[in-house]
Design a protein around this motif. Structure first.
Motif, PDB file in Angstrom:
ATOM      1  N   VAL A  81       0.885  -1.179   0.000  1.00 58.42           N
ATOM      2  CA  VAL A  81       0.000   0.000   0.000  1.00 58.42           C
ATOM      3  C   VAL A  81       0.917   1.222   0.000  1.00 58.42           C
ATOM      4  O   VAL A  81       1.649   1.462   0.965  1.00 58.42           O
ATOM      5  CB  VAL A  81      -0.937   0.008   1.228  1.00 58.42           C
ATOM      6  CG1 VAL A  81      -1.817   1.249   1.202  1.00 58.42           C
ATOM      7  CG2 VAL A  81      -1.793  -1.257   1.271  1.00 58.42           C
ATOM      8  N   PHE A  82       0.891   1.976  -1.113  1.00 57.50           N
ATOM      9  CA  PHE A  82       1.858   3.056  -1.353  1.00 57.50           C
ATOM     10  C   PHE A  82       1.120   4.398  -1.358  1.00 57.50           C
ATOM     11  O   PHE A  82       0.220   4.615  -2.167  1.00 57.50           O
ATOM     12  CB  PHE A  82       2.528   2.791  -2.708  1.00 57.50           C
ATOM     13  CG  PHE A  82       3.486   3.857  -3.163  1.00 57.50           C
ATOM     14  CD1 PHE A  82       4.837   3.770  -2.875  1.00 57.50           C
ATOM     15  CD2 PHE A  82       3.049   4.956  -3.912  1.00 57.50           C
ATOM     16  CE1 PHE A  82       5.727   4.732  -3.327  1.00 57.50           C
ATOM     17  CE2 PHE A  82       3.924   5.932  -4.353  1.00 57.50           C
ATOM     18  CZ  PHE A  82       5.275   5.808  -4.053  1.00 57.50           C
ATOM     19  N   HIS A  83       1.498   5.284  -0.439  1.00 58.69           N
ATOM     20  CA  HIS A  83       0.850   6.598  -0.338  1.00 58.69           C
ATOM     21  C   HIS A  83       1.680   7.649  -1.060  1.00 58.69           C
ATOM     22  O   HIS A  83       2.897   7.759  -0.814  1.00 58.69           O
ATOM     23  CB  HIS A  83       0.692   7.013   1.138  1.00 58.69           C
ATOM     24  CG  HIS A  83      -0.083   6.020   1.962  1.00 58.69           C
ATOM     25  ND1 HIS A  83       0.521   4.962   2.610  1.00 58.69           N
ATOM     26  CD2 HIS A  83      -1.407   5.929   2.225  1.00 58.69           C
ATOM     27  CE1 HIS A  83      -0.401   4.261   3.241  1.00 58.69           C
ATOM     28  NE2 HIS A  83      -1.576   4.817   3.023  1.00 58.69           N
ATOM     29  N   GLY A  84       1.050   8.426  -1.941  1.00 57.48           N
ATOM     30  CA  GLY A  84       1.720   9.554  -2.586  1.00 57.48           C
ATOM     31  C   GLY A  84       2.175  10.569  -1.540  1.00 57.48           C
ATOM     32  O   GLY A  84       1.655  10.594  -0.415  1.00 57.48           O
ATOM     33  N   SER A  85       3.129  11.425  -1.888  1.00 53.69           N
ATOM     34  CA  SER A  85       3.734  12.338  -0.895  1.00 53.69           C
ATOM     35  C   SER A  85       2.703  13.258  -0.238  1.00 53.69           C
ATOM     36  O   SER A  85       2.741  13.475   0.982  1.00 53.69           O
ATOM     37  CB  SER A  85       4.845  13.156  -1.563  1.00 53.69           C
ATOM     38  OG  SER A  85       4.358  13.803  -2.725  1.00 53.69           O
TER      39      SER A  85
END
Length: 741
Positions: A637-641
């Protein structure tokens, strides 16, 4: 034989024997076999209703129906002749009734106190998930091997075997008092738990209802190996001897083909003593790497692999399964153990520590008996029948070949060849075999046009297995396909399954990489792809811009691009143990899961709309997006900055930002749903853009924007790599495919 060669790709079938099917009936009677070839009555057989005869589509033999089929007519058909029942399950009577499952836990005590306590806790939880009648046994090992006599209740009693000494199964049975006299031999198998069946039942293997208290007490009082290990040496760990002892114990106590038996190894480091050692004790000597294997500088590898091959042979003869839970930062020798795990259909989980969620959840998954469990079947065999124009080349999957010779066996062998029957000691709902065929043509000249085989061919898979409830079943899968002229490209493309082909090529590639010396996997894949595109592409010679692929084949080059970059081909940055682990899982999972391993799925979550599939490309990364990557072994699960900054500022806790809170929870819920029911349980990675763990996502994305590409200034994420992008790969493919031969 020339025409199939021009098709470039192998002719093969992916078979998932125990898959749950919506329209597969279970009938309470036995199948009707052909008296000549052994294939079973199926919807493609020609039936003579007045004469009560049927013609086998495989060998054209005329067979009489058995007496209980006398009422058969065009309006009164048995289930196996219904056209839509090409797969059917038969219930087969089992002598002696259902047998309880058996589990022998083999626990490594050469680990830290903290690690051992966590392992003991997981095992105690697992005992709570076992059925009351399950037979359980315990073997622990370190410098020596201890077989615990659970049936002796007066005090803790165990039999100790020297770890550095080879174990002879007959001597071990004699030492443990498990030799059967002539009277006991006759009574063997008389009762599932009676002492007449085996002197070992009631002593070393006990039903959980009787032995749970003693076993729990033994586990709670289990201590780290008492032999001191100097700091400059590795622990003296005799993993191979412990498995030999456990195999001999299971063979002496249990009837082959009776209980579904699993030997479950919990190992926390490499074997350094006895049979199957993989490294010296001295820490100055590093454990083998891929480079050592290529240069033939791994002195223990060959001998250890041969040891585990002989152990696999013994386990297959007994019908028992070896599961391995390898929990260590260092390698444990999984690459050497591969034959024993793979040929017995064993489960394998690789984790850094017993504390890791992958280990705990994977162990629990094996014992669950609900829709999320694996519902493992046992004592399986798969037999293949095919038309005379086709021969069986071999099989790649979690099985072992049985020594049954047949005229259907091809001279060319792929994987486990030389037979048409394979044994599966253990199989789950997703266990899948890949069977390879050879098209040999009809040497007797053209057939009579009236015969069925002139325009079509037939394949039949007969799968016998015992369900989790102890019921014996036989599933018969019969299918047919039409022959077509090799020059008719459109017909060939209409029957092409690009997803299945990608998985078949991945399995074939894994087998070749392990069995052929100096095999260049990337070059072999590239050449196959160029030949395929040259044969089936639509183009003008020497005009790359005119190149097009039919819709049936359009995504196949993309699958090959991702396979070239995958952990199955690129061994850099992976240990031999990790590579063996990845390939073992690839070669036993179904087509969908295997495809996820080759080409992961990416889903995008944002405020702009509902979740949607995203391109597996670095351009999909955006500051205001959350990405969910399913790579089978990892779920990221990758969160944008921007999303990460808002989360750190606790915006999700404010009532006016309920939509943001929902955006954060949805990907995590989806990730949990993906993990549920999957074995081995994937590692869940929760990371942010520019964070260290973002590497799990970046490693899988197409590097369309790198440090030296023209798109660097476009604002998207940049991947620091020299790998070519999919666009460059496709441009080169077009250029080479349109060249004249």
């Amino acid at each position: 034989k020339l025409e199939p060669t021009k098709c470039v790709l192998p002719f093969a079938a992916l078979v998932t024997p125990c898959k749950k099917l919506q329209d597969c009936p279970v009938v309470p009677y036995q199948p009707v076999p052909c008296r000549s070839c052994g294939s079973v009555l199926n919807p493609f057989a020609r039936v003579d209703f007045p004469g009560k005869l049927w013609v086998c589509p495989f060998c054209y033999t005329r067979n009489q129906f058995p007496p209980h089929y006398n009422a058969i007519s065009e309006s009164n058909l048995p289930a196996e002749l219904f056209p839509n029942y090409s797969a059917i399950d038969y219930t087969i009577p089992k002598p002696g009734g259902p047998q309880p499952p058996a589990y022998i836990f083999v626990v490594d005590t050469c680990v830290s106190e903290d690690e051992l306590n966590t392992c003991k806790g997981a095992l105690l939880q697992a005992l709570g998930l076992l059925p009351e009648n399950a037979l359980v046994g315990l073997v622990t090992y370190g410098t020596h091997v201890q077989v615990h006599e659970i049936g002796f209740t007066e005090c803790s009693k165990s039999w100790v075997f020297q770890g550095s000494k080879e174990c002879d199964p007959r001597k071990l049975a004699h030492q443990l008092g498990l030799n059967r006299g002539p009277a006991q031999q006759q009574q063997r198998g008389a009762g599932p738990m009676g002492s007449a069946a085996s002197p070992g039942l009631g002593r070393f293997l006990l039903p959980l209802s009787e032995g749970e208290f003693v076993l729990s007490e033994l586990l709670e009082n289990l201590h780290v190996d008492s032999f001191h290990t100097p700091s400059n040496l590795r622990a003296q760990r005799c993993t191979g001897t412990a498995l030999q002892v456990a195999t001999a114990l299971a063979g002496a106590c249990l009837t082959p083909g009776g209980s579904a038996t699993r030997i479950m190894l919990f190992v926390g480091g490499p074997a350094t003593a006895g049979s199957g050692s993989v490294v010296q004790r001295d820490k100055t000597e590093a454990i083998r790497s891929h480079k050592d294997l290529v240069k033939d500088q791994a002195p223990f590898f060959q001998k250890a692999t041969q040891f585990y091959e002989s152990l696999a042979h013994q386990l297959v003869l007994q019908g028992h399964t070896l599961d391995v839970f390898a929990c260590a930062l260092d390698q444990v020798g999984l690459a050497e153990m591969k034959p024993a795990i793979e040929r017995t259909g064993g489960m394998v989980a690789l984790a850094e520590s017993y504390h890791h969620q992958t280990f705990k959840d994977s162990l629990r998954q094996i014992f669950l008996r609900d829709e999320n469990g694996l519902n493992i079947c046992s004592h399986g065999t798969v037999e293949v029948f095919c038309s005379k124009d086709i021969k069986v080349a071999g099989c790649v999957g979690p099985c072992a070949p049985l020594d049954k010779k047949s005229p259907l066996v091809s001279e060319n062998s792929i994987g486990m060849g030389g037979t048409t029957v394979w044994r599966l000691c253990s199989l789950s709902q997703s266990t899948t075999l890949c069977v390879y065929f050879d098209i040999v043509g009809n040497k007797e000249g053209p057939q009579d046009p009236g015969q069925m085989g002139s325009q079509q061919f037939f394949l039949q898979f007969q799968v016998k297995y015992t369900t989790l409830e102890g019921e014996a079943r036989m599933r018969v899968i019969t299918l047919t396909r039409h022959w077509t002229d090799g020059g008719n490209v459109q017909d060939l493309l209409a029957g092409f399954d690009q997803e299945a082909s990608a998985v078949i090529m991945a399995r074939l590639l894994s087998t070749k990489m392990e069995s052929e010396e100096e095999f260049n996997a990337t070059r072999w894949l590239d050449r196959s792809l160029i030949r395929l595109c040259s044969r089936f592409g639509d183009y003008r010679t020497e005009d790359p811009s005119s190149f097009q692929l039919n819709q049936q084949m359009s995504i196949y080059p993309q699958f090959m691009f991702n396979l070239r970059r995958s952990q199955f081909v690129q061994v850099f940055n992976n240990s031999p143990d990790e590579t063996a682990y990845f390939r073992m899982v690839l070669c036993c999972e179904d087509a969908f899961n295997s495809l996820v391993m080759i080409q992961p799925t990416l889903t995008s979550f944002s405020f702009n709309g509902p979740p949607e599939p995203a391109l597996l490309d670095v351009a999909s990364i955006a500051a205001d997006r959350i990405l969910l990557l399913d790579a089978f072994f990892q779920v990221v699960v990758f969160h944008g900055s921007t999303i990460a900054q808002w989360r750190k500022a606790k915006y999700q806790d404010r009532p006016e930002h309920a939509a943001f809170a929902q955006l954060l929870t949805t990907p995590m819920e989806d990730a949990t749903e993906i993990i549920k029911g999957r074995f081995p349980v994937p590692r869940l990675v929760d990371c942010d853009q520019h964070g260290s763990q973002a590497r799990f996502l970046l490693a899988k994305l197409n590097p369309s924007s790198t440090y030296n590409s023209s798109m660097q200034g476009s604002g998207s994420e940049v991947i620091m790599t020299d790998d070519v992008s999919l666009q460059v790969f496709m441009d080169h493919l077009r250029k080479l495919a349109v060249q004249p031969n």
